[in-house]
Design an enzyme around this catalytic site. Structure first.
Site, mmCIF file in Angstrom:
data_model
loop_
_atom_site.group_PDB
_atom_site.id
_atom_site.type_symbol
_atom_site.label_atom_id
_atom_site.label_comp_id
_atom_site.label_asym_id
_atom_site.label_seq_id
_atom_site.Cartn_x
_atom_site.Cartn_y
_atom_site.Cartn_z
ATOM 1 C CE1 TYR A 142 -3.129 3.045 1.456
ATOM 2 C CE2 TYR A 142 -1.462 3.167 3.176
ATOM 3 C CZ TYR A 142 -2.549 3.705 2.523
ATOM 4 O OH TYR A 142 -3.066 4.903 2.947
ATOM 5 C CE LYS A 146 -1.808 7.338 0.140
ATOM 6 N NZ LYS A 146 -3.107 7.919 -0.353
HETATM 7 P P1 NAD Z 1 -11.737 5.535 3.466
HETATM 8 O O1 NAD Z 1 -11.587 4.109 3.080
HETATM 9 O O2 NAD Z 1 -12.688 5.886 4.553
HETATM 10 O O3 NAD Z 1 -12.112 6.397 2.181
HETATM 11 C C1 NAD Z 1 -11.610 6.141 0.897
HETATM 12 C C2 NAD Z 1 -12.724 6.378 -0.114
HETATM 13 O O4 NAD Z 1 -12.204 6.129 -1.415
HETATM 14 C C3 NAD Z 1 -13.938 5.438 0.080
HETATM 15 O O5 NAD Z 1 -15.142 6.190 0.141
HETATM 16 C C4 NAD Z 1 -13.906 4.557 -1.165
HETATM 17 O O6 NAD Z 1 -15.197 4.169 -1.610
HETATM 18 C C5 NAD Z 1 -13.209 5.487 -2.166
HETATM 19 N N1 NAD Z 1 -12.587 4.750 -3.262
HETATM 20 C C6 NAD Z 1 -11.785 3.639 -3.175
HETATM 21 N N2 NAD Z 1 -11.435 3.240 -4.397
HETATM 22 C C7 NAD Z 1 -11.997 4.098 -5.271
HETATM 23 C C8 NAD Z 1 -12.008 4.186 -6.696
HETATM 24 N N3 NAD Z 1 -11.372 3.285 -7.452
HETATM 25 N N4 NAD Z 1 -12.688 5.205 -7.292
HETATM 26 C C9 NAD Z 1 -13.365 6.103 -6.539
HETATM 27 N N5 NAD Z 1 -13.409 6.071 -5.182
HETATM 28 C C10 NAD Z 1 -12.733 5.070 -4.561
HETATM 29 O O7 NAD Z 1 -10.260 6.054 3.797
HETATM 30 P P2 NAD Z 1 -9.782 7.363 4.599
HETATM 31 O O8 NAD Z 1 -9.293 6.938 5.926
HETATM 32 O O9 NAD Z 1 -10.817 8.435 4.509
HETATM 33 O O10 NAD Z 1 -8.503 7.758 3.736
HETATM 34 C C11 NAD Z 1 -8.534 8.827 2.814
HETATM 35 C C12 NAD Z 1 -7.139 9.059 2.250
HETATM 36 O O11 NAD Z 1 -6.243 9.350 3.331
HETATM 37 C C13 NAD Z 1 -6.513 7.861 1.523
HETATM 38 O O12 NAD Z 1 -5.799 8.336 0.402
HETATM 39 C C14 NAD Z 1 -5.536 7.274 2.520
HETATM 40 O O13 NAD Z 1 -4.441 6.667 1.860
HETATM 41 C C15 NAD Z 1 -5.104 8.541 3.248
HETATM 42 N N6 NAD Z 1 -4.621 8.286 4.625
HETATM 43 C C16 NAD Z 1 -5.491 7.838 5.584
HETATM 44 C C17 NAD Z 1 -5.029 7.644 6.889
HETATM 45 C C18 NAD Z 1 -5.968 7.174 7.994
HETATM 46 O O14 NAD Z 1 -5.502 6.972 9.126
HETATM 47 N N7 NAD Z 1 -7.253 7.021 7.762
HETATM 48 C C19 NAD Z 1 -3.687 7.895 7.203
HETATM 49 C C20 NAD Z 1 -2.832 8.352 6.191
HETATM 50 C C21 NAD Z 1 -3.315 8.557 4.902
#
Ligand code: NAD
Length: 245
Positions: A142, A146
């Site tokens: 993953y 990224k």
């Molecule tokens: P989440 O899983 O709640 O949200 C991700 C969203 O992306 C979901 O609604 C999903 O349906 C959508 N998605 C996935 N594949 C898709 C596609 N092919 N086309 C369109 N939509 C798609 O995740 P989150 O925690 O809200 O994370 C959001 C961002 O933050 C991500 O890029 C993640 O890498 C980054 N991030 C999150 C964290 C954390 O702790 N949550 C930490 C560091 C980085």
């Protein structure tokens, strides 16, 4: 000459997710008109248009982005899904299609949600700055995707083409409606599986409150201008103090 869409017209790719929904809600409060693009719709908010689609589908994106000036890209497969093909397809190839769609549609700014793990190789980092190199041996697949994703987005920043990009790097995000982090910690503790301390108990780990992450994204978007130092840069984002475990 092309008429520019209002700078308050934006799209949130991944807007149905944990971070994405908080971002959408704050943008609406700030008077933005918001289009959500996501593979799933999970809520309805007045003033927000919802478009169901896969970000790998450039044509579907183009329809949504054509009258938008600012795009937030916070979609990703869950790190827990452990599906290499899907990580590559969505985070790398899909992000390429997001950039192409933005450029073809005349979007001026793209803000990517990256991750602080892009600089983490397993060794402690304290007060790490953005000049740390990308991890040569990322901790998982993953994270590897990224890293690729962030590079592609930042390299696409082009002042001559009027297309500016920036990336925000949170670590763990917590807050209302968190589907993963805190519920999993609590569940594991309830099951009596949290009885071990790794190291001497002074390890630090960085978590950021979701509204601070949102604030960082909006600040980055609003300060992203051709003459600003933000262009093509990544920024770590955190609360004031790390949490001691
Ligand atoms: P989440 O899983 O709640 O949200 C991700 C969203 O992306 C979901 O609604 C999903 O349906 C959508 N998605 C996935 N594949 C898709 C596609 N092919 N086309 C369109 N939509 C798609 O995740 P989150 O925690 O809200 O994370 C959001 C961002 O933050 C991500 O890029 C993640 O890498 C980054 N991030 C999150 C964290 C954390 O702790 N949550 C930490 C560091 C980085």
């Amino acid at each position: 000459t092309r008429i520019r869409p209002s700078s308050k017209r934006c799209a949130v790719i991944g807007g149905s997710g944990f971070l994405g929904r908080h971002l959408v809600e704050r943008l609406v409060e700030k008077g933005y008109s918001v289009a959500v693009f996501d593979i799933a719709q999970r809520y309805d908010i007045p003033g927000v248009t919802f478009h169901q689609g896969d970000l790998c589908d450039k044509q579907a994106l183009l329809k949504v982005l054509k009258d938008v000036s600012l795009v937030f890209h916070c979609a990703s497969p869950s790190p827990a899904c452990d599906d290499r093909t899907l990580f590559w397809k969505v985070n790398v190839e899909g992000t390429r299609s997001v950039i192409q769609a933005c450029q073809e549609a005349g979007v001026q700014k793209l803000v990517l949600t990256s991750s602080a793990s892009v600089v983490f190789e397993g060794a402690d980092i304290k007060n790490g700055k953005e000049d740390l190199p990308y991890a040569k041996r990322p901790i998982d697949y993953y994270t590897e995707t990224k890293i690729h994703q962030e590079k592609i987005v930042l390299e696409a920043c082009n002042k001559e083409k009027d297309f500016l990009t920036v990336a925000i790097r949170p670590h763990g995000i917590f807050g209302p409606r968190d589907p993963q982090l805190v519920p999993i910690l609590v569940d594991t503790a309830r099951k009596g599986k949290m009885k071990f301390i790794i190291g001497d108990g002074t390890n630090l780990v960085d978590f950021t409150y979701v509204e601070n992450v949102v604030h960082g994204h909006i600040l980055a978007a609003e300060h992203l201008k051709a003459d600003s130092p933000l262009c093509g840069k990544a920024y770590h984002i955190t609360n004031d103090e790390p949490i001691r475990f």
